[in-house]
Design a protein around this motif. Structure first.
Motif, PDB file in Angstrom:
ATOM      1  N   MET A 225       0.843  -1.197   0.000  1.00 29.06           N
ATOM      2  CA  MET A 225       0.000   0.000   0.000  1.00 29.06           C
ATOM      3  C   MET A 225       0.879   1.248   0.000  1.00 29.06           C
ATOM      4  O   MET A 225       1.938   1.277   0.623  1.00 29.06           O
ATOM      5  CB  MET A 225      -0.941  -0.012   1.194  1.00 29.06           C
ATOM      6  N   LEU A 226       0.404   2.258  -0.699  1.00 27.70           N
ATOM      7  CA  LEU A 226       1.189   3.470  -0.923  1.00 27.70           C
ATOM      8  C   LEU A 226       1.070   4.413   0.263  1.00 27.70           C
ATOM      9  O   LEU A 226      -0.007   4.947   0.546  1.00 27.70           O
ATOM     10  CB  LEU A 226       0.694   4.151  -2.202  1.00 27.70           C
ATOM     11  N   ASN A 227       2.191   4.622   0.954  1.00 24.09           N
ATOM     12  CA  ASN A 227       2.230   5.506   2.124  1.00 24.09           C
ATOM     13  C   ASN A 227       3.171   6.665   1.800  1.00 24.09           C
ATOM     14  O   ASN A 227       4.397   6.548   1.894  1.00 24.09           O
ATOM     15  CB  ASN A 227       2.712   4.731   3.349  1.00 24.09           C
ATOM     16  N   TYR A 228       2.594   7.795   1.422  1.00 29.51           N
ATOM     17  CA  TYR A 228       3.393   8.948   1.002  1.00 29.51           C
ATOM     18  C   TYR A 228       4.288   9.457   2.135  1.00 29.51           C
ATOM     19  O   TYR A 228       5.459   9.788   1.918  1.00 29.51           O
ATOM     20  CB  TYR A 228       2.480  10.076   0.522  1.00 29.51           C
ATOM     21  N   ALA A 229       3.734   9.524   3.342  1.00 32.50           N
ATOM     22  CA  ALA A 229       4.490  10.062   4.476  1.00 32.50           C
ATOM     23  C   ALA A 229       5.691   9.186   4.801  1.00 32.50           C
ATOM     24  O   ALA A 229       6.781   9.684   5.118  1.00 32.50           O
ATOM     25  CB  ALA A 229       3.579  10.184   5.694  1.00 32.50           C
ATOM     26  N   ASN A 230       5.519   7.875   4.687  1.00 30.27           N
ATOM     27  CA  ASN A 230       6.599   6.942   4.962  1.00 30.27           C
ATOM     28  C   ASN A 230       7.747   7.115   3.975  1.00 30.27           C
ATOM     29  O   ASN A 230       8.927   7.144   4.351  1.00 30.27           O
ATOM     30  CB  ASN A 230       6.041   5.512   4.919  1.00 30.27           C
ATOM     31  N   ILE A 231       7.413   7.254   2.706  1.00 27.60           N
ATOM     32  CA  ILE A 231       8.443   7.469   1.675  1.00 27.60           C
ATOM     33  C   ILE A 231       9.103   8.828   1.868  1.00 27.60           C
ATOM     34  O   ILE A 231      10.323   8.970   1.727  1.00 27.60           O
ATOM     35  CB  ILE A 231       7.833   7.350   0.255  1.00 27.60           C
ATOM     36  N   ALA A 232       8.297   9.841   2.207  1.00 29.58           N
ATOM     37  CA  ALA A 232       8.828  11.192   2.416  1.00 29.58           C
ATOM     38  C   ALA A 232       9.868  11.200   3.534  1.00 29.58           C
ATOM     39  O   ALA A 232      10.924  11.848   3.412  1.00 29.58           O
ATOM     40  CB  ALA A 232       7.690  12.160   2.742  1.00 29.58           C
ATOM     41  N   ASP A 233       9.589  10.494   4.619  1.00 30.57           N
ATOM     42  CA  ASP A 233      10.541  10.424   5.738  1.00 30.57           C
ATOM     43  C   ASP A 233      11.859   9.786   5.298  1.00 30.57           C
ATOM     44  O   ASP A 233      12.943  10.226   5.699  1.00 30.57           O
ATOM     45  CB  ASP A 233       9.936   9.617   6.891  1.00 30.57           C
ATOM     46  N   GLU A 234      11.764   8.745   4.465  1.00 31.75           N
ATOM     47  CA  GLU A 234      12.971   8.038   4.032  1.00 31.75           C
ATOM     48  C   GLU A 234      13.808   8.873   3.064  1.00 31.75           C
ATOM     49  O   GLU A 234      15.043   8.845   3.101  1.00 31.75           O
ATOM     50  CB  GLU A 234      12.586   6.708   3.384  1.00 31.75           C
ATOM     51  N   VAL A 235      13.126   9.621   2.200  1.00 29.96           N
ATOM     52  CA  VAL A 235      13.833  10.379   1.155  1.00 29.96           C
ATOM     53  C   VAL A 235      14.261  11.763   1.640  1.00 29.96           C
ATOM     54  O   VAL A 235      15.191  12.366   1.102  1.00 29.96           O
ATOM     55  CB  VAL A 235      12.943  10.489  -0.106  1.00 29.96           C
ATOM     56  N   GLY A 236      13.573  12.277   2.677  1.00 26.74           N
ATOM     57  CA  GLY A 236      13.894  13.617   3.165  1.00 26.74           C
ATOM     58  C   GLY A 236      13.205  14.711   2.400  1.00 26.74           C
ATOM     59  O   GLY A 236      13.728  15.825   2.275  1.00 26.74           O
ATOM     60  N   LYS A 237      12.014  14.408   1.875  1.00 25.70           N
ATOM     61  CA  LYS A 237      11.196  15.402   1.172  1.00 25.70           C
ATOM     62  C   LYS A 237       9.816  15.441   1.820  1.00 25.70           C
ATOM     63  O   LYS A 237       9.458  14.549   2.590  1.00 25.70           O
ATOM     64  CB  LYS A 237      11.075  15.040  -0.316  1.00 25.70           C
ATOM     65  N   ASP A 238       9.029  16.453   1.483  1.00 32.03           N
ATOM     66  CA  ASP A 238       7.687  16.527   2.054  1.00 32.03           C
ATOM     67  C   ASP A 238       6.729  15.635   1.268  1.00 32.03           C
ATOM     68  O   ASP A 238       7.012  15.231   0.132  1.00 32.03           O
ATOM     69  CB  ASP A 238       7.181  17.971   2.066  1.00 32.03           C
ATOM     70  N   ALA A 239       5.581  15.323   1.861  1.00 29.88           N
ATOM     71  CA  ALA A 239       4.620  14.388   1.257  1.00 29.88           C
ATOM     72  C   ALA A 239       4.081  14.890  -0.077  1.00 29.88           C
ATOM     73  O   ALA A 239       3.839  14.093  -0.994  1.00 29.88           O
ATOM     74  CB  ALA A 239       3.473  14.127   2.233  1.00 29.88           C
ATOM     75  N   ASN A 240       3.905  16.197  -0.232  1.00 33.65           N
ATOM     76  CA  ASN A 240       3.393  16.735  -1.500  1.00 33.65           C
ATOM     77  C   ASN A 240       4.385  16.520  -2.638  1.00 33.65           C
ATOM     78  O   ASN A 240       3.994  16.229  -3.776  1.00 33.65           O
ATOM     79  CB  ASN A 240       3.077  18.228  -1.364  1.00 33.65           C
ATOM     80  N   THR A 241       5.677  16.672  -2.319  1.00 36.60           N
ATOM     81  CA  THR A 241       6.703  16.391  -3.330  1.00 36.60           C
ATOM     82  C   THR A 241       6.664  14.927  -3.736  1.00 36.60           C
ATOM     83  O   THR A 241       6.762  14.592  -4.932  1.00 36.60           O
ATOM     84  CB  THR A 241       8.102  16.741  -2.783  1.00 36.60           C
ATOM     85  N   ILE A 242       6.509  14.035  -2.751  1.00 42.73           N
ATOM     86  CA  ILE A 242       6.456  12.602  -3.048  1.00 42.73           C
ATOM     87  C   ILE A 242       5.248  12.277  -3.925  1.00 42.73           C
ATOM     88  O   ILE A 242       5.341  11.490  -4.869  1.00 42.73           O
ATOM     89  CB  ILE A 242       6.417  11.783  -1.735  1.00 42.73           C
TER      90      ILE A 242
END
Length: 419
Positions: A225-242
């Motif tokens: 399942m797609l978790n934008y906030a989780n990916i954002a934390d890992e990449v160091g970007k905000d959720a909107n960018t992800i």
């Protein structure tokens, strides 16, 4: 390397007889140019990968088309979007079919351009990476459906590959079918070209290193399942960018977003989509599974097998020119059944990996890496019986079982090579 016959050839040839323009789109390296050149070797071919040709077409489109009269094949057309209006004018001045053959590597952008400028004049055909059918040189073309009729028909020529994990690891890009092609070198070049051309073209992303890390993070989540906030934390970007970057991956044919099944009768359904890479070879490269053996026995083998199966099902539809986006989904939620836990009533969570909807019938599918399919694996299918206006059709467990069979009434076990 010899040309590999593509399942979509019949669709392209039929479209060329009924439409003035044919747009073959899809991700980089799926074989779009090779397909058109193979089918129409006698027509003039122009590629906008050449900066000089691109500049000519942009600066003087009318003269460019007068020097390249139809029928003509215009490759990488996404680099000259302004040319679409002139192609429309030229098409309207002729009653002939098969005037312009177009191809490009930015599917959503090209579909938008073609729909706006060439509506009613263009057939849009999405070419996916090679399917298992194409790799195994099968001539079977019917879209997958988990019914007894389909299984009986498919059984006539279904061929089991000798090593499915080698195929999953190398992926479906045509160049990767050459055993002499170096796996790491191919995908390294692929990612570099994709970042420098498509990513910058689509969204003017400046931080390509961060986008590369983002691609790795997404590949590590294929089948989840797609978790934008989780990916954002890992990449160091905000959720909107992800979210924006996910749309870039989808628009350029790198990932597929599988939406959850929506119906008012399922009040406890989770509304989060799932993410799947369209090519398992690219996902394996990004997540550093360096050999088929380590991939087969690694922690992500189940997700990769599910990604492969769903990709194969989708290819069986797109190779017949069918837009699958509107009739496939998955289900996850707590609509399954009430149970008592610690003296309190609660709902047990249920999941259906994949649902195909056709003619008001829902066909539920469970995907298991195991060779042993069990009827209990399909207990969640009964959730679909709650939907009054739909009928639940035959369900299936797609797995590594040695042959098809029946698990219970209305539920089949189907080997993955029957897709």
């Amino acid at each position: 390397m010899d040309y590999i016959k593509r399942a979509i050839e019949e669709v392209v040839e039929h479209s060329a007889k009924t439409f003035k323009c044919i747009l073959v789109t899809g991700a980089r390296q799926t074989g779009k140019s090779t397909l058109v050149k193979h089918l129409y070797s006698d027509i003039k071919q122009v590629s906008f990968d050449d900066p000089f040709v691109e500049e000519q077409a942009k600066n003087n489109p009318e003269m460019f088309l007068s020097l390249n009269e139809p029928p003509v094949f215009l490759d990488e057309i996404q680099y000259v979007p302004s040319l679409f209006r002139y192609i429309k004018q030229s098409s309207d001045n002729s009653d002939s079919k098969g005037l312009f053959y177009l191809s490009g590597s930015q599917p959503f952008k090209l579909m938008e351009l073609a729909s706006d400028s060439l509506a009613g004049r263009v057939a849009i055909i999405e070419l996916p990476p090679l399917s298992l059918r194409e790799i195994m040189k099968s001539n079977y073309t019917s879209p997958f459906l988990p019914t007894m009729e389909y299984v009986q028909d498919r059984n006539k020529e279904a061929i089991k590959p000798s090593n499915i994990w080698k195929i999953i690891h190398r992926g479906g890009y045509p160049e990767m079918q050459d055993p002499d092609m170096d796996w790491a070198m191919f995908f390294s070049s692929y990612v570099k070209t994709y970042l420098e051309r498509d990513v910058r073209e689509l969204a003017a992303v400046q931080d390509l290193d961060a986008f590369r890390r983002f691609m790795v993070a997404c590949a590590a989540r294929t089948g989840q399942m797609l978790n934008y906030a989780n990916i954002a934390d890992e990449v160091g970007k905000d959720a909107n960018t992800i979210k924006n970057w996910i749309s870039i991956l989808e628009a350029s044919g790198i990932v597929y977003i599988l939406e959850p099944y929506a119906n008012s009768a399922l009040k406890r359904a989770i509304k989060t989509p799932k993410l799947y890479f369209r090519d398992t070879g690219l996902a394996a490269y990004l997540t550093r599974w360096l050999t088929p053996e380590t991939l087969a026995t690694g922690a992500m083998s189940g997700e990769f097998f599910e990604t492969f199966v769903i990709s194969e099902i989708l290819k069986s539809y797109s190779n017949r020119g069918l837009d699958y986006r509107y009739f496939v989904s998955y289900y996850r939620g707590k609509d399954k059944k009430k149970i008592k836990k610690n003296g309190a009533e609660t709902y047990e969570e249920a999941e259906i990996d994949f649902i195909i909807e056709q003619d008001g019938v829902l066909y539920p599918i469970e995907i298991k890496q195991s060779a042993n399919a069990l009827a209990d694996m399909t207990s969640a299918f009964q959730v679909l019986d709650k939907i009054p206006e739909k009928k639940r059709g035959t369900g299936a467990v797609i797995c590594m079982c040695p042959m098809p069979g029946s698990l219970r009434e209305n539920v089949l076990q189907i080997p993955y090579w029957f897709i």
